[in-house]
Design a protein around this motif. Structure first.
Motif, mmCIF file in Angstrom:
data_model
loop_
_atom_site.group_PDB
_atom_site.id
_atom_site.type_symbol
_atom_site.label_atom_id
_atom_site.label_comp_id
_atom_site.label_asym_id
_atom_site.label_seq_id
_atom_site.Cartn_x
_atom_site.Cartn_y
_atom_site.Cartn_z
ATOM 1 N N PHE A 95 -16.248 49.501 34.111
ATOM 2 C CA PHE A 95 -17.106 49.236 32.959
ATOM 3 C C PHE A 95 -18.392 48.504 33.325
ATOM 4 C CE2 PHE A 95 -14.200 51.100 30.249
ATOM 5 C CZ PHE A 95 -12.913 50.631 30.498
ATOM 6 N N ALA A 96 -18.744 48.580 34.594
ATOM 7 C CA ALA A 96 -20.004 47.950 35.031
ATOM 8 C C ALA A 96 -21.196 48.374 34.172
ATOM 9 C CB ALA A 96 -20.261 48.255 36.510
ATOM 10 N N PRO A 97 -21.327 49.665 33.800
ATOM 11 C CA PRO A 97 -22.473 50.035 32.952
ATOM 12 C C PRO A 97 -22.467 49.289 31.621
ATOM 13 C CG PRO A 97 -21.443 52.001 33.838
ATOM 14 C CD PRO A 97 -20.538 50.852 34.170
ATOM 15 N N LEU A 98 -21.280 49.092 31.040
ATOM 16 C CA LEU A 98 -21.217 48.406 29.742
ATOM 17 C C LEU A 98 -21.480 46.912 29.901
ATOM 18 C CD1 LEU A 98 -18.188 50.159 28.001
ATOM 19 C CD2 LEU A 98 -20.593 50.339 27.402
ATOM 20 N N ILE A 99 -20.986 46.326 30.995
ATOM 21 C CA ILE A 99 -21.219 44.898 31.241
ATOM 22 C C ILE A 99 -22.726 44.648 31.377
ATOM 23 C CG2 ILE A 99 -20.851 42.983 32.863
ATOM 24 C CD1 ILE A 99 -18.126 44.367 33.545
ATOM 25 N N ALA A 100 -23.373 45.514 32.185
ATOM 26 C CA ALA A 100 -24.831 45.374 32.356
ATOM 27 C C ALA A 100 -25.545 45.593 31.033
ATOM 28 C CB ALA A 100 -25.328 46.363 33.406
ATOM 29 N N SER A 101 -25.094 46.576 30.255
ATOM 30 C CA SER A 101 -25.727 46.867 28.956
ATOM 31 C C SER A 101 -25.590 45.684 28.015
ATOM 32 C CB SER A 101 -25.092 48.101 28.315
ATOM 33 O OG SER A 101 -25.248 49.223 29.159
ATOM 34 N N PHE A 102 -24.441 45.018 28.047
ATOM 35 C CA PHE A 102 -24.218 43.851 27.186
ATOM 36 C C PHE A 102 -25.255 42.767 27.497
ATOM 37 C CE2 PHE A 102 -21.845 41.233 24.356
ATOM 38 C CZ PHE A 102 -21.918 39.944 24.861
ATOM 39 N N CYS A 103 -25.478 42.524 28.782
ATOM 40 C CA CYS A 103 -26.462 41.501 29.179
ATOM 41 C C CYS A 103 -27.867 41.900 28.738
ATOM 42 C CB CYS A 103 -26.454 41.308 30.698
ATOM 43 S SG CYS A 103 -24.904 40.691 31.344
ATOM 44 N N ILE A 104 -28.174 43.183 28.939
ATOM 45 C CA ILE A 104 -29.531 43.667 28.656
ATOM 46 C C ILE A 104 -29.798 43.742 27.159
ATOM 47 C CG2 ILE A 104 -30.833 45.841 28.668
ATOM 48 C CD1 ILE A 104 -31.277 44.271 31.158
ATOM 49 N N ALA A 105 -28.800 44.214 26.408
ATOM 50 C CA ALA A 105 -29.033 44.496 24.981
ATOM 51 C C ALA A 105 -29.376 43.243 24.188
ATOM 52 C CB ALA A 105 -27.817 45.190 24.369
ATOM 53 N N LEU A 106 -28.908 42.082 24.654
ATOM 54 C CA LEU A 106 -29.190 40.861 23.908
ATOM 55 C C LEU A 106 -30.593 40.318 24.210
ATOM 56 C CD1 LEU A 106 -25.712 39.105 24.122
ATOM 57 C CD2 LEU A 106 -26.711 40.314 22.199
ATOM 58 N N ASN A 107 -31.301 40.944 25.146
ATOM 59 C CA ASN A 107 -32.685 40.546 25.442
ATOM 60 C C ASN A 107 -33.612 41.502 24.725
ATOM 61 O OD1 ASN A 107 -31.950 38.543 27.243
ATOM 62 N ND2 ASN A 107 -31.930 39.940 28.962
ATOM 63 N N CYS A 108 -34.241 41.041 23.668
ATOM 64 C CA CYS A 108 -35.111 41.946 22.928
ATOM 65 C C CYS A 108 -36.461 41.285 22.687
ATOM 66 C CB CYS A 108 -34.469 42.340 21.604
ATOM 67 S SG CYS A 108 -35.454 43.507 20.663
ATOM 68 N N THR A 109 -37.491 41.756 23.377
ATOM 69 C CA THR A 109 -38.822 41.165 23.198
ATOM 70 C C THR A 109 -39.462 41.614 21.888
ATOM 71 O OG1 THR A 109 -39.936 42.970 24.340
ATOM 72 C CG2 THR A 109 -39.222 41.127 25.699
ATOM 73 N N THR A 110 -39.031 42.781 21.364
ATOM 74 C CA THR A 110 -39.706 43.323 20.181
ATOM 75 C C THR A 110 -39.199 42.725 18.872
ATOM 76 O OG1 THR A 110 -38.125 45.145 20.149
ATOM 77 C CG2 THR A 110 -40.226 45.544 21.269
ATOM 78 N N MET B 154 -22.171 59.410 40.381
ATOM 79 C CA MET B 154 -22.159 59.478 38.918
ATOM 80 C C MET B 154 -22.047 58.064 38.323
ATOM 81 S SD MET B 154 -22.603 61.214 36.314
ATOM 82 C CE MET B 154 -22.670 62.865 36.919
ATOM 83 N N GLN B 155 -21.203 57.227 38.945
ATOM 84 C CA GLN B 155 -21.081 55.847 38.447
ATOM 85 C C GLN B 155 -22.413 55.113 38.580
ATOM 86 O OE1 GLN B 155 -17.753 54.470 40.831
ATOM 87 N NE2 GLN B 155 -16.457 54.260 39.029
ATOM 88 N N ALA B 156 -23.056 55.307 39.743
ATOM 89 C CA ALA B 156 -24.355 54.648 39.982
ATOM 90 C C ALA B 156 -25.374 55.101 38.949
ATOM 91 C CB ALA B 156 -24.843 54.955 41.392
ATOM 92 N N LEU B 157 -25.359 56.400 38.672
ATOM 93 C CA LEU B 157 -26.291 56.939 37.670
ATOM 94 C C LEU B 157 -26.050 56.292 36.303
ATOM 95 C CD1 LEU B 157 -28.443 59.170 37.807
ATOM 96 C CD2 LEU B 157 -26.758 60.746 36.873
ATOM 97 N N LEU B 158 -24.767 56.128 35.966
ATOM 98 C CA LEU B 158 -24.425 55.529 34.673
ATOM 99 C C LEU B 158 -24.770 54.043 34.635
ATOM 100 C CD1 LEU B 158 -21.027 57.339 34.071
ATOM 101 C CD2 LEU B 158 -23.097 57.650 32.736
ATOM 102 N N ILE B 159 -24.622 53.357 35.771
ATOM 103 C CA ILE B 159 -24.971 51.927 35.831
ATOM 104 C C ILE B 159 -26.473 51.746 35.566
ATOM 105 C CG2 ILE B 159 -25.151 49.896 37.350
ATOM 106 C CD1 ILE B 159 -22.566 50.823 38.700
ATOM 107 N N PHE B 160 -27.259 52.785 35.930
ATOM 108 C CA PHE B 160 -28.693 52.729 35.634
ATOM 109 C C PHE B 160 -28.997 53.249 34.232
ATOM 110 C CE2 PHE B 160 -33.103 52.437 36.354
ATOM 111 C CZ PHE B 160 -33.697 53.551 35.763
ATOM 112 N N ALA B 161 -28.400 54.400 33.907
ATOM 113 C CA ALA B 161 -28.802 55.108 32.687
ATOM 114 C C ALA B 161 -28.374 54.395 31.401
ATOM 115 C CB ALA B 161 -28.251 56.533 32.696
ATOM 116 N N ILE B 162 -27.154 53.892 31.382
ATOM 117 C CA ILE B 162 -26.656 53.327 30.123
ATOM 118 C C ILE B 162 -27.396 52.045 29.733
ATOM 119 C CG2 ILE B 162 -24.621 52.315 29.004
ATOM 120 C CD1 ILE B 162 -23.045 54.655 30.036
#
Lengths: 237, 533
Positions: B358-373, B429-437
């Motif tokens: 679930f690395a893509p989701l963990i990274a997404s969780f960190c990123i999603a809470l940062n919103c400059t807009t 594929m995992q690497a792609l998802l870690i970037f894409a998601i």
């Protein structure tokens, strides 16, 4: 150049700021817009420049409706508010570059205009500083320079002389006369009736959102001073 | 009510647009207020729910290793650590950069009272963390351990004094940094770098404190307490007060906190005018002689302006990059630690088997809470007339603001992808998802931030902290971000019969569709909303 047709504006809560305003400003006019505090001057001005949306009436710049094609209208006008809140995190020159880019003003033309008006307002040496460090008067001067970058056909100013030192005020008046001479139309609000009397060829007086009188200044004021006329109209209506 | 109370009341009314909502006569605004209340309620429920779950997991872990007496000191230390970090980068803005200070300082109010009101304001904002973390923790501890009745008295007594010391440390360090950097060139950049380093060091120290090596398991009690003390030295005193029912320790804990608070307010009160004056007077540094005239496209000009605005405020930068810092520290940790050591640091048993999947989701969780807009429209404030009177399409303005979010997040996501791919030995594929998601999440949240801020703008602010950290728009974007991560995350975990990779690909497709829908909405409705501002 500027046509205001049956413009009315009501704010939320039912407060009517302007009622059925009709006005025409031609190319070459230096038009003074006079009224007491809360009369509806700033509301009208903000509607003209597209800051305030409105539901009744229409405002046209060179025949184009500000409601239907705001971008085309805004390309032709320049606006200087009464309180020039500028981007304090930019330097003066960065702000001028920003406005120049928005209006697609070429680099060479920009340089000449900035140098000309920067020197006239004695602001050139400060253009490298953050706007945050500017006084109110300096911000006002910067806002004026930015408005002149793209040679607007219609210049809208809200209380332009507030905060300007006497020399800068004199410079601004010279610039305004020169622009009108070249065919630009200027529409500005002011409380300083002396300035309006000496500068304007036409005036409009607004009270409680309604136009009381408008037209060529000599016809409107007759043998009275503008101050006498203003007080008479405001007190008796 | 004395002067501190009067100033504090005015501060509180401006937080979250409360006063505007209380006095509006517009039925649309009243309806908005109701929706905002619902949004805040939802967010509070979600956060408290997550907190209770996390507290249960930690408490049970501690009970299993017969160290449950260290659970509350650890939670208290963790809460103090969170308060320290969140207060640190808003301290300067709240204490020294209020636009109403000129007016307040001209009134017959002591400077120390003005400062006292600001610090009290900080304290009240931090009480939210007590509600979210420590009250559930006390509740969980009560159920698991069934302590004596006096526990509840002592716990309740000490609860409201927990934020004082972290607030003092955070604001003191923030004030010292302000005093040093304000005399330097490139003040903002230096302040920002110091803030980032400070936050990163504090996070790393807390991770280091949490890691317990195998050979220390025999002296587990001492090692755990030592680790907790590294985060917060008063933890030992707190343990004696709360878990050993020592009234003396409780009174000492409260006394030390109050004494330090009083001394701090007095110190800042004395230095306040000097710092405030220095911050207000920016020296003229340059003698412009021409040659800096540059030409750019409309979008380029707007984007440059947005970037300058972003980096001009260390608060804005820090508030929208803590998640990135955390994500990068996590991925660097993965690089140097194995998954089981990381599990010890996070304090959750069995999590190591899920990190890779679930690395893509963990990274997404960190990123999603940062919103400059989320506050980008509000931050225009009194400058909005410039954009509104300019011949610019609203869509172009929105894209320039979204551009800042992407400029900050995408490079971080790329770096994170490289680190995680190597550390977790992920396949293509995992690497792609870690970037894409995380990338689609950052785009989606950026667009949602614009839409939500257009619907809930706050253009009348005297301190940017109000719009960056305490606005309705910021809160609602957080709700949307949490829902958009948690719901799919849970579905990805529980749906059987399909591989995780396939489920994540389906999530990617869904997010792309949502991005398209959100973008169309922003362009069509956003234009009208912008004109109505």
């Amino acid at each position: 150049m500027l046509t205001i047709k049956h413009f009315s504006k009501c704010y939320k809560g039912g407060k009517r700021a302007v009622k059925d305003l009709n006005l025409q400003v031609e190319a070459g006019d230096l038009y003074g817009f006079i009224g007491h505090n809360g009369a509806g001057k700033t509301t009208t001005i903000k509607a003209i420049v597209g800051i305030l949306d409105f539901e009744e009436g229409d405002i046209e710049i060179n025949g184009i409706s500000i409601q239907k094609d705001p971008i085309a209208c805004k390309r032709k006008i320049a606006y200087i508010p009464d309180n020039p809140d500028l981007y304090e995190h930019l330097t003066g020159i960065q702000y001028l570059n920003f406005v120049g880019d928005i209006f697609s003003v070429g680099k060479d033309k920009r340089e000449v205009t900035i140098k000309t008006y920067g020197d006239m307002f004695e602001l050139t040496s400060s253009l490298g500083d953050l706007i945050q460090s500017y006084s109110h008067g300096m911000k006002q001067k910067l806002a004026i320079i930015s408005a002149l970058l793209h040679e607007p056909k219609l210049l809208i100013l809200d209380e332009p002389f507030v905060g300007l030192d006497p020399k800068a005020a004199h410079t601004l008046k010279s610039i305004m006369k020169e622009l009108c001479h070249k065919g630009c139309a200027i529409f500005f609000s002011t409380h300083v009736l002396d300035v309006a009397e000496k500068l304007c060829n036409k005036i409009a007086i607004i009270k409680d959102g309604e136009l009381i009188t408008s037209g060529a200044i000599e016809e409107v004021k007759g043998n009275q001073s503008l101050e006498e006329l203003f007080l008479e109209l405001i007190n008796h209506e | 009510m004395n002067n501190i109370g009067y100033v504090l009341r005015v501060q509180l009314l401006s937080a979250f647009g409360i006063n505007k909502l209380l006095h509006t006569t517009d039925p649309k605004e009243k309806k908005k207020a109701i929706w905002m209340g619902i949004g805040i309620g939802l967010l509070a429920i979600m956060i408290i729910g997550m907190s209770i779950l996390y507290n249960i997991l930690i408490a049970v872990s501690f009970k299993e290793i017969e160290l449950v007496e260290f659970y509350l000191p650890m939670v208290m230390s963790l809460t103090s650590f969170i308060i320290l970090i969140t207060t640190f980068y808003k301290a300067k803005g709240i204490l020294f950069e209020g636009k109403d200070y000129d007016m307040l300082l001209a009134l017959p109010i002591k400077t120390s009272h003005i400062v006292g009101a600001q610090v009290l304001y900080l304290y009240l904002m931090n009480l939210l963390f007590l509600v979210m973390i420590m009250i559930p923790a006390g509740f969980v501890y009560g159920i698991l351990v069934r302590p004596r009745g006096i526990f509840y008295l002592i716990y309740g007594m000490t609860l409201f004094f927990v934020p004082l010391i972290p607030i003092i440390i955070a604001t003191f360090v923030g004030a010292i940094i302000t005093m040093i950097t304000m005399r330097l060139k490139h003040t903002n950049f230096i302040t920002l770098m110091i803030n980032v380093v400070f936050i990163a060091v504090v996070i790393c120290m807390s991770f280091g404190a949490n890691s317990i090596s195998e050979e220390h398991m025999g002296q587990l009690g001492e090692v755990v307490m030592s680790a907790i003390n590294k985060i917060y030295p008063l933890a030992q005193l707190y343990l004696q007060a709360v878990c050993e029912y020592s009234i003396g320790a409780a009174l000492l804990f409260i006394g030390l906190s109050v004494l330090a608070f009083g001394l701090f307010v007095t110190f800042i009160g004395r230095k306040f005018k000097i710092i405030h004056t220095m911050l207000q007077t920016s020296a003229r540094r340059s003698q412009y002689e021409g040659g800096q005239v540059k030409e750019s496209s409309v979008l380029g000009a707007l984007y440059y302006k947005e970037l300058k605005r972003y980096f001009s405020s260390s608060l804005y930068v820090m508030n929208t990059s803590v998640g990135i810092i955390f994500m990068l520290i996590l991925s660097v940790s993965l690089f140097f630690l194995d998954a089981i050591e990381l599990e010890h640091m996070l304090g959750i048993n069995g999590v190591h088997q899920y990190i890779a999947e679930f690395a893509p989701l963990i990274a997404s969780f960190c990123i999603a809470l940062n919103c400059t807009t989320a506050c980008a429209i509000s931050l225009e404030g009194k400058n909005l007339w410039i954009l509104k009177s300019s011949p610019i399409e609203a869509r172009t303005i929105f894209i320039s603001k979204i551009g800042v979010q992407l400029a900050i997040n995408i490079p971080a996501i790329l770096l994170n992808t490289i680190l995680m791919t190597i550390a977790l030995r992920a396949h293509f594929m995992q690497a792609l998802l870690i970037f894409a998601i995380p990338t689609v999440y950052t785009i989606f949240i950026a667009i949602m931030g614009i839409i939500i801020n257009l619907k809930w703008p706050n253009l009348e602010w005297s301190n940017e902290v109000v719009v960056i950290k305490q606005s309705m728009a910021t809160l609602l974007v957080m709700v949307v971000a949490l829902i958009s991560i948690i719901v799919p995350g849970v579905l990805v975990i529980i749906i059987p019969g399909v591989s995780t990779v396939m489920k994540l690909i389906m999530l990617l497709v869904v997010m792309i569709v949502l991005i398209y829908g959100a973008y169309r909405y922003m362009v069509i409705k956003g234009d009208k909303l912008f004109r109505d501002l």
